[in-house]
Design a protein around this motif. Structure first.
Motif, PDB file in Angstrom:
ATOM      1  N   VAL A   1       4.972  -2.449   1.703  1.00  0.00           N
ATOM      2  CA  VAL A   1       4.300  -3.261   0.695  1.00  0.00           C
ATOM      3  C   VAL A   1       3.766  -4.516   1.396  1.00  0.00           C
ATOM      4  CG1 VAL A   1       4.544  -4.495  -1.495  1.00  0.00           C
ATOM      5  CG2 VAL A   1       5.867  -2.405  -1.074  1.00  0.00           C
ATOM      6  N   PRO A   2       2.446  -4.739   1.405  1.00  0.00           N
ATOM      7  CA  PRO A   2       1.874  -5.850   2.164  1.00  0.00           C
ATOM      8  C   PRO A   2       2.184  -7.205   1.528  1.00  0.00           C
ATOM      9  CG  PRO A   2       0.180  -4.795   0.857  1.00  0.00           C
ATOM     10  CD  PRO A   2       1.413  -3.956   0.695  1.00  0.00           C
TER      11      PRO A   2
ATOM     12  N   LEU B   1       0.688 -13.080  -5.352  1.00  0.00           N
ATOM     13  CA  LEU B   1       1.861 -12.515  -6.006  1.00  0.00           C
ATOM     14  C   LEU B   1       3.085 -13.382  -5.730  1.00  0.00           C
ATOM     15  CD1 LEU B   1       2.661 -10.051  -7.716  1.00  0.00           C
ATOM     16  CD2 LEU B   1       3.197  -8.848  -5.591  1.00  0.00           C
ATOM     17  N   ARG B   2       3.187 -13.894  -4.516  1.00  0.00           N
ATOM     18  CA  ARG B   2       4.300 -14.774  -4.165  1.00  0.00           C
ATOM     19  C   ARG B   2       4.242 -16.077  -4.941  1.00  0.00           C
ATOM     20  NH1 ARG B   2       8.659 -12.533  -1.512  1.00  0.00           N
ATOM     21  NH2 ARG B   2       7.932 -11.018   0.005  1.00  0.00           N
ATOM     22  N   ALA B   3       3.043 -16.582  -5.170  1.00  0.00           N
ATOM     23  CA  ALA B   3       2.892 -17.880  -5.825  1.00  0.00           C
ATOM     24  C   ALA B   3       3.012 -17.795  -7.338  1.00  0.00           C
ATOM     25  CB  ALA B   3       1.544 -18.499  -5.442  1.00  0.00           C
ATOM     26  N   HIS B   4       2.444 -16.757  -7.929  1.00  0.00           N
ATOM     27  CA  HIS B   4       2.355 -16.696  -9.387  1.00  0.00           C
ATOM     28  C   HIS B   4       3.143 -15.552 -10.012  1.00  0.00           C
ATOM     29  CE1 HIS B   4      -0.721 -19.739  -9.006  1.00  0.00           C
ATOM     30  NE2 HIS B   4      -1.409 -18.953  -8.184  1.00  0.00           N
ATOM     31  N   GLY B   5       3.734 -14.686  -9.208  1.00  0.00           N
ATOM     32  CA  GLY B   5       4.495 -13.583  -9.769  1.00  0.00           C
ATOM     33  C   GLY B   5       3.607 -12.619 -10.531  1.00  0.00           C
ATOM     34  N   LEU B   6       4.137 -12.062 -11.607  1.00  0.00           N
ATOM     35  CA  LEU B   6       3.410 -11.046 -12.372  1.00  0.00           C
ATOM     36  C   LEU B   6       2.994 -11.576 -13.744  1.00  0.00           C
ATOM     37  CD1 LEU B   6       5.476  -7.938 -11.356  1.00  0.00           C
ATOM     38  CD2 LEU B   6       3.023  -8.187 -11.063  1.00  0.00           C
ATOM     39  N   ARG B   7       2.588 -12.830 -13.780  1.00  0.00           N
ATOM     40  CA  ARG B   7       2.084 -13.384 -15.039  1.00  0.00           C
ATOM     41  C   ARG B   7       0.840 -12.635 -15.506  1.00  0.00           C
ATOM     42  NH1 ARG B   7       3.944 -18.030 -12.425  1.00  0.00           N
ATOM     43  NH2 ARG B   7       5.454 -19.223 -13.648  1.00  0.00           N
ATOM     44  N   ASN B   8       0.059 -12.165 -14.560  1.00  0.00           N
ATOM     45  CA  ASN B   8      -1.139 -11.406 -14.923  1.00  0.00           C
ATOM     46  C   ASN B   8      -1.342 -10.291 -13.902  1.00  0.00           C
ATOM     47  OD1 ASN B   8      -3.535 -10.423 -15.881  1.00  0.00           O
ATOM     48  ND2 ASN B   8      -4.567 -12.391 -15.970  1.00  0.00           N
ATOM     49  N   ALA B   9      -0.674  -9.177 -14.143  1.00  0.00           N
ATOM     50  CA  ALA B   9      -0.755  -8.067 -13.199  1.00  0.00           C
ATOM     51  C   ALA B   9      -2.128  -7.425 -13.182  1.00  0.00           C
ATOM     52  CB  ALA B   9       0.302  -7.017 -13.534  1.00  0.00           C
ATOM     53  N   SER B  10      -2.971  -7.732 -14.171  1.00  0.00           N
ATOM     54  CA  SER B  10      -4.323  -7.178 -14.167  1.00  0.00           C
ATOM     55  C   SER B  10      -5.156  -7.752 -13.030  1.00  0.00           C
ATOM     56  CB  SER B  10      -5.010  -7.444 -15.505  1.00  0.00           C
ATOM     57  OG  SER B  10      -5.150  -8.838 -15.728  1.00  0.00           O
ATOM     58  N   ARG B  11      -4.694  -8.852 -12.408  1.00  0.00           N
ATOM     59  CA  ARG B  11      -5.431  -9.480 -11.316  1.00  0.00           C
ATOM     60  C   ARG B  11      -4.771  -9.250  -9.960  1.00  0.00           C
ATOM     61  NH1 ARG B  11      -6.528 -15.594 -12.956  1.00  0.00           N
ATOM     62  NH2 ARG B  11      -7.630 -15.453 -10.964  1.00  0.00           N
ATOM     63  N   LEU B  12      -3.948  -8.240  -9.872  1.00  0.00           N
ATOM     64  CA  LEU B  12      -3.300  -7.944  -8.600  1.00  0.00           C
ATOM     65  C   LEU B  12      -4.336  -7.607  -7.541  1.00  0.00           C
ATOM     66  CD1 LEU B  12      -0.302  -5.708  -9.718  1.00  0.00           C
ATOM     67  CD2 LEU B  12      -0.133  -7.903  -8.540  1.00  0.00           C
ATOM     68  N   GLY B  13      -4.040  -7.983  -6.300  1.00  0.00           N
ATOM     69  CA  GLY B  13      -4.925  -7.658  -5.196  1.00  0.00           C
ATOM     70  C   GLY B  13      -4.980  -6.159  -4.939  1.00  0.00           C
ATOM     71  N   ALA B  14      -6.070  -5.732  -4.334  1.00  0.00           N
ATOM     72  CA  ALA B  14      -6.268  -4.301  -4.103  1.00  0.00           C
ATOM     73  C   ALA B  14      -5.166  -3.704  -3.234  1.00  0.00           C
ATOM     74  CB  ALA B  14      -7.635  -4.062  -3.457  1.00  0.00           C
ATOM     75  N   ARG B  15      -4.708  -4.470  -2.234  1.00  0.00           N
ATOM     76  CA  ARG B  15      -3.674  -3.940  -1.342  1.00  0.00           C
ATOM     77  C   ARG B  15      -2.342  -3.780  -2.076  1.00  0.00           C
ATOM     78  NH1 ARG B  15      -3.034  -7.903   3.189  1.00  0.00           N
ATOM     79  NH2 ARG B  15      -1.799  -6.279   4.193  1.00  0.00           N
ATOM     80  N   SER B  16      -2.038  -4.715  -2.967  1.00  0.00           N
ATOM     81  CA  SER B  16      -0.794  -4.612  -3.738  1.00  0.00           C
ATOM     82  C   SER B  16      -0.844  -3.421  -4.682  1.00  0.00           C
ATOM     83  CB  SER B  16      -0.547  -5.901  -4.520  1.00  0.00           C
ATOM     84  OG  SER B  16      -0.304  -6.981  -3.650  1.00  0.00           O
ATOM     85  N   VAL B  17      -1.987  -3.228  -5.335  1.00  0.00           N
ATOM     86  CA  VAL B  17      -2.139  -2.088  -6.236  1.00  0.00           C
ATOM     87  C   VAL B  17      -2.028  -0.783  -5.458  1.00  0.00           C
ATOM     88  CG1 VAL B  17      -3.732  -0.890  -7.790  1.00  0.00           C
ATOM     89  CG2 VAL B  17      -3.507  -3.378  -7.910  1.00  0.00           C
TER      90      VAL B  17
END
Length: 271
Positions: free
Chosen positions: A202-203, A208-224
């Motif tokens: 998992v890269p 994600l480290r700064a804001h957690g999963l408050r808005n998972a719809s904006r996750l980076g492509a690598r995380s998805v």
């Protein structure tokens, strides 16, 4: 990791994350923009309907327009803690009542310590109890560092000694920074691969480290992409263990009616 799994699983089926951490140690209440009625609204000693279980869960946005849910405690920090329910079967029953096909348990107990303590105490332990649930695939997470991989290897050795299903386990190695993985991590990954169902890297994701999963719809492509690989590894492990298509999940048995103690067994009682 639990949130990434829940968010991507929601593309295929309604999913819920079960928050097993104590309220003041859990990030989930702060991440849920649409909180439900919370775990405190679920009666521990009375029948529960599907509508009540669904209403208790918070809703979060996921990638691709999907939504997923979290069962957590939304009360104020000063509220007394809820009675601790750490029995995996009880959580399984709650998820079954809620009707979620995909369930992710965000466990918070230290795996290796639990296994050793269970052996010493002569009981089953939480890790083994979670692994024993129907159609369960353990996902073990570790930091992609030398010490993280060493701790992971210790935990897996303890699991193997207790006869837990390593062949079903999926390992997530979570990067703690950018750049190439250290040599001990690459060597550990090579050693682990034959022992478990899959090893997924998992890269590092600074947002994600700064804001957690408050808005998972904006996750980076690598995380998805890493979450998709994890979900695929979990599904593949399940199918290899139980077949394709997967069998229907076991349903909790209804409570048997109790006969009053003062009635003779041969007498008829209107309940």
């Amino acid at each position: 990791m639990a949130g990434l799994l829940g968010a991507v699983l929601a593309r295929a089926a309604p999913s819920v994350v079960l928050d097993l951490a104590p309220r003041l140690a859990s990030p989930w209440p702060a991440w849920t923009a649409e909180p439900g009625t919370g775990l405190a609204s679920i009666p521990p000693d009375r029948p529960l309907s599907r509508a009540q279980a669904q209403a208790a869960a918070a809703r979060l946005p996921g990638p691709g327009g999907s939504s997923w849910q979290v069962l957590t405690d939304h009360r104020e920090w000063s509220a007394p803690p809820l009675p601790a329910v750490d029995t995996p079967a009880a959580w399984y029953q709650l998820a079954a009542i809620g009707g979620w096909p995909a369930v992710v348990a965000d466990t918070c107990h230290p795996m290796a310590h639990d296994l050793v303590a269970a052996r010493t105490g002569g009981d089953q332990g939480l890790t083994a109890a979670w692994c024993a649930l129907p159609v369960s695939v353990p996902v073990v997470c570790a930091a992609a560092t030398g010490s993280g991989v060493a701790a992971l290897q210790t935990a897996l050795s303890a699991a193997a000694a207790e006869g837990l299903p390593l062949q079903r386990m999926v390992v997530a190695l979570v990067a703690t920074g950018d750049g190439r993985a250290p040599a001990p991590v690459r060597a550990g990954e090579t050693m682990l691969a034959p022992r478990v169902a899959a090893v997924v890297r998992v890269p590092y994701d600074p947002d994600l480290r700064a804001h957690g999963l408050r808005n998972a719809s904006r996750l980076g492509a690598r995380s998805v992409q890493a979450a998709e690989q994890l979900v695929q590894a979990v599904v593949t492990s399940a199918r290899e263990s139980w077949g394709d298509p997967l069998p229907a999940a076991a349903q909790p048995a209804p409570a048997a009616p109790r006969t009053p103690s003062h009635v003779h067994p041969t007498e008829k009682v209107l309940l």
